[in-house]
Design an enzyme around this catalytic site. Structure first.
Site, mmCIF file in Angstrom:
data_model
loop_
_atom_site.group_PDB
_atom_site.id
_atom_site.type_symbol
_atom_site.label_atom_id
_atom_site.label_comp_id
_atom_site.label_asym_id
_atom_site.label_seq_id
_atom_site.Cartn_x
_atom_site.Cartn_y
_atom_site.Cartn_z
ATOM 1 N N ARG A 59 -3.197 6.480 1.427
ATOM 2 C CA ARG A 59 -3.734 7.665 2.101
ATOM 3 C C ARG A 59 -2.790 8.348 3.076
ATOM 4 O O ARG A 59 -3.032 9.483 3.463
ATOM 5 C CB ARG A 59 -5.049 7.297 2.808
ATOM 6 C CG ARG A 59 -6.199 7.136 1.834
ATOM 7 C CD ARG A 59 -7.305 6.331 2.462
ATOM 8 N NE ARG A 59 -6.804 4.994 2.786
ATOM 9 C CZ ARG A 59 -7.526 4.049 3.358
ATOM 10 N NH1 ARG A 59 -8.756 4.300 3.707
ATOM 11 N NH2 ARG A 59 -7.007 2.863 3.595
ATOM 12 N N ARG A 118 -6.847 11.977 -4.736
ATOM 13 C CA ARG A 118 -8.099 11.364 -4.266
ATOM 14 C C ARG A 118 -9.163 12.403 -3.923
ATOM 15 O O ARG A 118 -10.351 12.110 -3.975
ATOM 16 C CB ARG A 118 -7.821 10.501 -3.031
ATOM 17 C CG ARG A 118 -7.645 9.050 -3.314
ATOM 18 C CD ARG A 118 -8.943 8.354 -3.748
ATOM 19 N NE ARG A 118 -9.687 7.840 -2.597
ATOM 20 C CZ ARG A 118 -10.883 8.246 -2.242
ATOM 21 N NH1 ARG A 118 -11.493 9.183 -2.924
ATOM 22 N NH2 ARG A 118 -11.477 7.730 -1.197
ATOM 23 N N ARG A 145 0.822 -1.222 0.000
ATOM 24 C CA ARG A 145 0.000 0.000 0.000
ATOM 25 C C ARG A 145 0.854 1.270 0.000
ATOM 26 O O ARG A 145 0.481 2.277 0.620
ATOM 27 C CB ARG A 145 -0.948 0.037 1.201
ATOM 28 C CG ARG A 145 -2.013 -1.041 1.182
ATOM 29 C CD ARG A 145 -3.260 -0.538 0.473
ATOM 30 N NE ARG A 145 -4.199 -1.640 0.329
ATOM 31 C CZ ARG A 145 -5.328 -1.755 1.019
ATOM 32 N NH1 ARG A 145 -5.679 -0.837 1.867
ATOM 33 N NH2 ARG A 145 -6.114 -2.782 0.821
ATOM 34 N N ASP A 155 -6.821 -2.456 -7.361
ATOM 35 C CA ASP A 155 -7.305 -3.163 -6.173
ATOM 36 C C ASP A 155 -7.590 -4.612 -6.530
ATOM 37 O O ASP A 155 -7.942 -4.911 -7.673
ATOM 38 C CB ASP A 155 -8.569 -2.507 -5.613
ATOM 39 C CG ASP A 155 -8.810 -2.975 -4.185
ATOM 40 O OD1 ASP A 155 -8.230 -2.385 -3.268
ATOM 41 O OD2 ASP A 155 -9.545 -3.968 -4.005
ATOM 42 N N TYR A 176 -14.510 -11.788 -0.043
ATOM 43 C CA TYR A 176 -15.214 -10.526 -0.334
ATOM 44 C C TYR A 176 -16.488 -10.777 -1.133
ATOM 45 O O TYR A 176 -17.524 -10.149 -0.887
ATOM 46 C CB TYR A 176 -14.283 -9.553 -1.071
ATOM 47 C CG TYR A 176 -13.235 -8.982 -0.156
ATOM 48 C CD1 TYR A 176 -13.552 -7.963 0.741
ATOM 49 C CD2 TYR A 176 -11.942 -9.481 -0.138
ATOM 50 C CE1 TYR A 176 -12.608 -7.454 1.617
ATOM 51 C CE2 TYR A 176 -10.985 -8.983 0.736
ATOM 52 C CZ TYR A 176 -11.326 -7.970 1.609
ATOM 53 O OH TYR A 176 -10.389 -7.474 2.480
HETATM 54 O O1 CP3 Z 1 0.186 -1.614 -2.586
HETATM 55 C C1 CP3 Z 1 -0.161 -0.674 -3.334
HETATM 56 O O2 CP3 Z 1 0.178 0.508 -3.137
HETATM 57 C C2 CP3 Z 1 -0.946 -1.018 -4.587
HETATM 58 C C3 CP3 Z 1 -2.366 -0.798 -4.526
HETATM 59 C C4 CP3 Z 1 -3.252 -1.727 -3.719
HETATM 60 C C5 CP3 Z 1 -4.451 -1.292 -3.105
HETATM 61 N N1 CP3 Z 1 -5.100 -2.373 -2.593
HETATM 62 C C6 CP3 Z 1 -4.908 0.108 -3.062
HETATM 63 C C7 CP3 Z 1 -6.009 0.500 -2.170
HETATM 64 C C8 CP3 Z 1 -3.166 -3.106 -3.511
HETATM 65 C C9 CP3 Z 1 -2.056 -4.073 -3.907
HETATM 66 C C10 CP3 Z 1 -4.348 -3.501 -2.809
HETATM 67 C C11 CP3 Z 1 -4.644 -4.903 -2.446
HETATM 68 C C12 CP3 Z 1 -5.822 -5.192 -1.614
HETATM 69 N N2 CP3 Z 1 -7.052 -4.617 -1.668
HETATM 70 C C13 CP3 Z 1 -5.868 -6.246 -0.676
HETATM 71 C C14 CP3 Z 1 -4.759 -7.229 -0.378
HETATM 72 C C15 CP3 Z 1 -3.724 -6.671 0.510
HETATM 73 C C16 CP3 Z 1 -4.178 -6.377 1.907
HETATM 74 O O3 CP3 Z 1 -4.154 -5.193 2.272
HETATM 75 O O4 CP3 Z 1 -4.538 -7.316 2.627
HETATM 76 C C17 CP3 Z 1 -7.156 -6.240 -0.113
HETATM 77 C C18 CP3 Z 1 -7.661 -7.168 0.949
HETATM 78 C C19 CP3 Z 1 -7.901 -5.198 -0.744
HETATM 79 C C20 CP3 Z 1 -9.327 -4.838 -0.516
HETATM 80 C C21 CP3 Z 1 -9.513 -3.467 -0.060
HETATM 81 N N3 CP3 Z 1 -9.237 -2.333 -0.800
HETATM 82 C C22 CP3 Z 1 -10.031 -3.040 1.178
HETATM 83 C C23 CP3 Z 1 -10.471 -3.964 2.300
HETATM 84 C C24 CP3 Z 1 -10.062 -1.643 1.167
HETATM 85 C C25 CP3 Z 1 -10.651 -0.742 2.211
HETATM 86 C C26 CP3 Z 1 -9.821 -0.652 3.402
HETATM 87 C C27 CP3 Z 1 -8.760 0.374 3.202
HETATM 88 O O5 CP3 Z 1 -7.582 0.106 3.489
HETATM 89 O O6 CP3 Z 1 -9.157 1.463 2.773
HETATM 90 C C28 CP3 Z 1 -9.510 -1.214 -0.074
HETATM 91 C C29 CP3 Z 1 -9.306 0.177 -0.533
HETATM 92 C C30 CP3 Z 1 -7.954 0.571 -1.054
HETATM 93 N N4 CP3 Z 1 -7.134 -0.202 -1.853
HETATM 94 C C31 CP3 Z 1 -7.322 1.824 -0.852
HETATM 95 C C32 CP3 Z 1 -6.107 1.786 -1.546
HETATM 96 C C33 CP3 Z 1 -5.093 2.897 -1.679
HETATM 97 C C34 CP3 Z 1 -7.888 3.002 -0.089
HETATM 98 C C35 CP3 Z 1 -8.898 3.656 -0.986
HETATM 99 C C36 CP3 Z 1 -9.039 5.132 -0.766
HETATM 100 O O7 CP3 Z 1 -8.231 5.903 -1.317
HETATM 101 O O8 CP3 Z 1 -9.995 5.528 -0.085
#
Ligand code: CP3
Length: 340
Positions: A27, A36, A23, A72, A148
């Site tokens: 944020r 964003r 990640r 994502d 999910y």
């Molecule tokens: O690593 C990186 O920078 C690449 C981008 C990336 C995101 N999500 C961006 C994201 C990657 C590789 C993911 C993978 C992801 N997404 C996983 C597996 C890794 C892990 O964290 O366990 C999972 C389970 C998700 C599902 C997901 N996406 C959730 C549960 C959420 C909401 C919770 C949260 O952290 O906000 C997201 C949203 C998400 N994915 C954001 C980002 C930058 C935040 C979105 C925003 O800007 O509001």
């Protein structure tokens, strides 16, 4: 050109331990928040020039050794017939598929047609990176995607997905197999577009009892890796909360196993690190301590890993939104300065 990440994945010696941060474009970064503030998260994922811009932020601002596609894991579920939305403070909200009719109605995808914006982003990022660092593509594991899809979002109890496994294992097998085929198509399209490494995120594999993990998570992951085009493309399998599953890791044909902080990384090396690299495993909350403490703990991980090649430094899970960005920068510096 900095190839330390790929070299470490293949257990080749490197001048320093490479680091990237799960990640890393997120944020905690004011520069990400600025983008964003103008578009919602899904629009950001689906607009290649914005996804490119955000992907490059941590390369320029943190000096990490690899870029990861900004997207994502839930993106390929949409063309299968599942609605996906992201709501602020709630997280992902999906149309839950819980009965036989809705699971059997799910479609196979053709990634280049159905989610072409991802491949467009990969091509654009490669061009912008111009060889500075390698680009990682990724997908969720079938089991993690299924949690999910079946729960309809984030959950604490996992009773819908586990209920499906225990009441209709045949239907759960069907779903995992379809998701494996979707992931194979999706990841091969990413490789064709220019992804130089592939990480499979098994965020929820570690909630299962051992035999269920093998049947519903490990088996479909094995199928994916067996069907990936990967002459010089390392495959990284990340398992969260999986220390009790360490004895299975040698049965996964990945080049690197990514682990979280609950597992001792030296022990992991001895258990499955003979033929594989290891990735990890700093607790993300260490980034709330001082730069001096961050440095001590980062160096301790590298001491524990030992001198043999094949370590990619990372956090044990994604960086938290509240993290001070200067501390993420301090971590990258601490890893880069370390010498044995
Ligand atoms: O690593 C990186 O920078 C690449 C981008 C990336 C995101 N999500 C961006 C994201 C990657 C590789 C993911 C993978 C992801 N997404 C996983 C597996 C890794 C892990 O964290 O366990 C999972 C389970 C998700 C599902 C997901 N996406 C959730 C549960 C959420 C909401 C919770 C949260 O952290 O906000 C997201 C949203 C998400 N994915 C954001 C980002 C930058 C935040 C979105 C925003 O800007 O509001």
């Amino acid at each position: 050109m900095n190839n330390t990440y790929i070299d470490a994945c293949f257990k080749r010696p490197t001048s320093h331990t490479p680091i990237w941060i799960m990640r890393q474009a997120g944020r905690y970064m004011p520069q990400y928040q600025a983008v964003r503030g103008r578009v919602d998260f899904l629009t950001l994922c689906k607009t290649p020039d914005l996804a490119t811009k955000v992907t490059l932020l941590p390369i320029d601002l943190l000096n990490v050794d690899a870029a990861i596609l900004f997207s994502d894991i839930l993106i390929p579920l949409e063309p299968m017939g599942i609605s996906v939305a992201f709501e602020d403070k709630v997280g992902p909200v999906l149309s839950a598929v819980q009965d036989e009719a809705s699971i059997k109605a799910l479609r196979m995808i053709e990634a280049e047609e159905d989610v072409g914006f991802v491949m467009d982003a990969i091509r654009m990022i490669r061009k912008e990176l111009d060889g500075r660092v390698p680009l990682i593509g990724f997908s969720g594991s079938p089991f993690t995607l299924a949690t999910y899809a079946v729960e309809g979002g984030t959950t604490k109890s996992f009773h819908n997905i586990k209920g499906l496994i225990y009441s209709r294992p045949d239907l759960a097998d069907y779903l995992m197999d379809l998701l494996a085929d979707v992931v194979i198509n999706y990841l091969n399209a990413q490789v064709d577009a220019g992804a130089q490494a592939i990480q499979i995120f098994d965020t929820w594999g570690g909630i299962l009892a051992d035999p269920e993990y093998v049947r519903f998570s490990l088996k479909p992951v094995q199928k994916i890796i067996a069907n990936l085009k990967r002459d010089s493309i390392p495959v990284i399998y990340y398992i969260n909360n999986g220390s009790y599953l360490a004895h299975h890791m040698d049965n996964i044909d990945a080049d690197v196993i990514g682990i979280d902080w609950r597992q001792d990384i030296g022990e992991a090396r001895r258990t499955f690190g003979k033929n594989k690299g290891v990735q990890g495993n700093l607790d993300p909350t260490v980034l709330f301590a001082s730069p001096k403490e961050i440095r001590t703990r980062a160096h301790r991980i590298m001491d524990t890993v030992g001198p043999e090649p094949g370590h990619v430094f990372n956090l044990g899970h994604g960086i938290l939104p509240q993290t001070p960005m200067d501390n993420a920068i301090a971590l990258v510096e601490a890893v880069h300065e370390y010498r044995r």
